[in-house]
Enzyme design. Structure first.
Site, PDB file in Angstrom:
ATOM      1  N   GLY A 157       0.791  -1.221   0.000  1.00 32.38           N
ATOM      2  CA  GLY A 157       0.000   0.000   0.000  1.00 32.38           C
ATOM      3  C   GLY A 157       0.823   1.271   0.000  1.00 32.38           C
ATOM      4  O   GLY A 157       0.489   2.246  -0.696  1.00 32.38           O
ATOM      5  N   HIS A 163      -1.834  -7.832   2.217  1.00 39.01           N
ATOM      6  CA  HIS A 163      -1.828  -8.401   3.568  1.00 39.01           C
ATOM      7  C   HIS A 163      -2.990  -7.933   4.446  1.00 39.01           C
ATOM      8  O   HIS A 163      -3.138  -8.385   5.575  1.00 39.01           O
ATOM      9  CB  HIS A 163      -0.482  -8.135   4.260  1.00 39.01           C
ATOM     10  CG  HIS A 163      -0.290  -6.732   4.763  1.00 39.01           C
ATOM     11  ND1 HIS A 163      -0.370  -6.411   6.097  1.00 39.01           N
ATOM     12  CD2 HIS A 163       0.007  -5.588   4.113  1.00 39.01           C
ATOM     13  CE1 HIS A 163      -0.123  -5.115   6.250  1.00 39.01           C
ATOM     14  NE2 HIS A 163       0.100  -4.599   5.057  1.00 39.01           N
ATOM     15  N   GLN A 170      -7.716  -0.414   3.190  1.00 29.98           N
ATOM     16  CA  GLN A 170      -8.565  -1.047   4.211  1.00 29.98           C
ATOM     17  C   GLN A 170      -9.899  -1.529   3.662  1.00 29.98           C
ATOM     18  O   GLN A 170     -10.602  -2.287   4.339  1.00 29.98           O
ATOM     19  CB  GLN A 170      -8.823  -0.076   5.373  1.00 29.98           C
ATOM     20  CG  GLN A 170      -7.628   0.152   6.273  1.00 29.98           C
ATOM     21  CD  GLN A 170      -7.218  -1.074   7.071  1.00 29.98           C
ATOM     22  OE1 GLN A 170      -7.983  -2.020   7.233  1.00 29.98           O
ATOM     23  NE2 GLN A 170      -6.001  -1.066   7.592  1.00 29.98           N
ATOM     24  N   ASN A 187      -8.168   3.733   8.394  1.00 30.37           N
ATOM     25  CA  ASN A 187      -7.549   2.590   9.046  1.00 30.37           C
ATOM     26  C   ASN A 187      -7.591   2.641  10.564  1.00 30.37           C
ATOM     27  O   ASN A 187      -7.395   1.625  11.230  1.00 30.37           O
ATOM     28  CB  ASN A 187      -6.087   2.461   8.595  1.00 30.37           C
ATOM     29  CG  ASN A 187      -5.306   3.739   8.830  1.00 30.37           C
ATOM     30  OD1 ASN A 187      -5.601   4.777   8.244  1.00 30.37           O
ATOM     31  ND2 ASN A 187      -4.309   3.681   9.683  1.00 30.37           N
ATOM     32  N   SER A 241      -3.561  -3.319  -0.985  1.00 29.57           N
ATOM     33  CA  SER A 241      -2.511  -4.094  -0.325  1.00 29.57           C
ATOM     34  C   SER A 241      -3.004  -5.493  -0.041  1.00 29.57           C
ATOM     35  O   SER A 241      -4.139  -5.690   0.416  1.00 29.57           O
ATOM     36  CB  SER A 241      -2.080  -3.412   0.973  1.00 29.57           C
ATOM     37  OG  SER A 241      -1.000  -4.099   1.563  1.00 29.57           O
ATOM     38  N   THR A 272      11.963  -7.108 -11.256  1.00 26.87           N
ATOM     39  CA  THR A 272      11.390  -8.439 -11.421  1.00 26.87           C
ATOM     40  C   THR A 272      10.184  -8.623 -10.507  1.00 26.87           C
ATOM     41  O   THR A 272      10.255  -8.344  -9.316  1.00 26.87           O
ATOM     42  CB  THR A 272      12.448  -9.512 -11.096  1.00 26.87           C
ATOM     43  OG1 THR A 272      13.574  -9.325 -11.958  1.00 26.87           O
ATOM     44  CG2 THR A 272      11.887 -10.907 -11.281  1.00 26.87           C
ATOM     45  N   CYS A 302       1.879   1.493  11.424  1.00 30.36           N
ATOM     46  CA  CYS A 302       3.087   2.163  10.942  1.00 30.36           C
ATOM     47  C   CYS A 302       3.603   3.197  11.929  1.00 30.36           C
ATOM     48  O   CYS A 302       4.739   3.641  11.829  1.00 30.36           O
ATOM     49  CB  CYS A 302       2.807   2.844   9.604  1.00 30.36           C
ATOM     50  SG  CYS A 302       2.284   1.695   8.317  1.00 30.36           S
TER      51      CYS A 302
END
Length: 384
Positions: free
Chosen positions: A71, A203, A181, A153, A201, A239, A328
């Site tokens: 994200g 996860h 979220q 969030n 995102s 990659t 975070c």
């Protein structure tokens, strides 16, 4: 000790089917999707299939979906890339809100400080909502980009992104939405929405960490941040993380199939949790955020008179994982910038805890967790 994981807004446990899909890739023969031989073509096929699955789920063309590391990178790519591209068209003004994730706020502030953009940070109301009319009033002839998240969030408040997007489109301004979220909770049809850029995102939806995506509508001005190879249509060199992308696609597929039964259950779980805390906490409780427009899995509660950090430490000792806000920043012992932006009193800010639910949580475990919280509150109040 029984463990209760109520911090799904920070990260979610990986779904077993996602792990199996990734393991198949990791245990198979290696292959770089840019290579021309059979191993490279096999990797490219996995990459294309994953892009097809995710783009179909969010209602966009496969060519409009770029894979990233998560994200934060998606937010940075959208904001910096679009701002730089629009600067060449004489647009150097950015608009965001005070309730955004720091991946958006700090990026906008950096552009203002280091690259000469002007920045308007709009206030949010006590529920955490951004006013579309304030967005309209902030737009000038030099506005390049508006960035407003869909679901907060920290408090779960939902923003009126369709209304804001319509205002942006009418003014010829690019609109970016942080949907980190909200992916998995809404039936996005991006080709029908007034949104130019949207960040995701993996996860947050029971997929792997370190993988994300950015939707960039066809024709959206966007300068690449990374240079090197021609991956992602020359918009993000490097990659591709094939195993992670395959896991992301598997998680999205599960979200699509389970959304209709998962969302009502989370609504009930959230409602029951609030009821139980009122029964057990024995201190005044205040719900932070919007009572009507909110995500089903996030609830932010102030335990008036009980310090947040003390509460979180005691919760951890009892096997209950919760948070004070964004993962975070919560480790920095900072008080929530979102709650401050909402103009809440200090006693509310200094006693706020975020609980967020998801895969693995049950109605039955709420009873045990609420009882433990009652004991914790009494222990803190009695100073032992």
């Amino acid at each position: 000790m029984t463990i209760h994981y109520f911090d799904h807004a920070a990260t979610t446990p990986m779904h077993p089917d996602v792990a199996r899909a990734m393991l198949e890739v990791m245990q198979g023969p290696g292959g770089n999707s840019s290579s021309m031989h059979a191993f490279g073509r096999a990797a490219k096929l996995r990459l294309n299939r994953s892009r097809d699955v995710i783009s179909a789920a969010i209602g966009c063309k496969p060519s409009e979906l770029l894979f990233t590391s998560g994200g934060t990178e998606s937010d940075n790519m959208a904001i910096i890339g679009a701002a730089r591209a629009m600067r060449r068209r004489g647009r150097t003004h950015l608009i965001t809100s005070a309730g955004e994730h720091h991946a958006v706020l700090h990026t906008c502030e950096w552009l203002a400080k280091e690259e000469g953009f002007t920045l308007t940070v709009l206030p949010v109301d006590p529920a955490g909502r951004t006013s579309p009319e304030q967005v309209r009033s902030a737009i000038t002839s030099e506005t390049a980009l508006i960035s407003i998240m869909h679901g907060n969030n920290e408090v779960g408040t939902l923003q009126p992104i369709v209304e804001i997007g319509s205002i942006a489109r009418a003014a010829g301004v690019l609109f970016h939405v942080d949907a980190v979220q909200t992916l998995g909770w809404f039936d996005y049809r991006l080709r029908e929405m007034p949104v130019d850029l949207m960040s995701f995102s993996s996860h947050k939806i029971n997929g792997p960490q370190g993988v994300g995506a950015l939707y960039a509508a066809t024709g959206t001005p966007l300068d690449p941040l990374q240079h090197g190879g021609s991956q992602e249509r020359k918009r993000r060199a490097g990659t591709e993380n094939i195993a992670g992308i395959v896991g992301f696609a598997a998680a999205v597929d599960i979200c699509v199939n389970e959304r209709k039964k998962k969302q009502p259950f989370m609504d009930e779980l959230r409602k029951r949790w609030i009821e139980l805390l009122h029964d057990h906490a024995e201190v005044p409780l205040i719900m932070n955020g919007s009572e009507q427009e909110h995500l089903p899995h996030i609830v932010n509660i102030s335990f008036i008179g009980v310090d947040t950090e003390t509460m979180l430490m005691n919760l951890d000792m009892e096997g209950i994982a919760a948070a004070s806000g964004s993962a975070c920043t919560s480790g920095a012992l900072e008080r929530s910038h979102v709650l401050r932006a909402m103009g809440l009193p200090d006693e509310q800010i200094q006693s706020a805890v975020r609980f967020s639910f998801g895969l693995g949580n049950t109605m039955e475990e709420l009873e045990d967790a609420a009882r433990k919280i009652g004991l914790i509150v009494r222990r803190i109040r009695n100073n032992y």
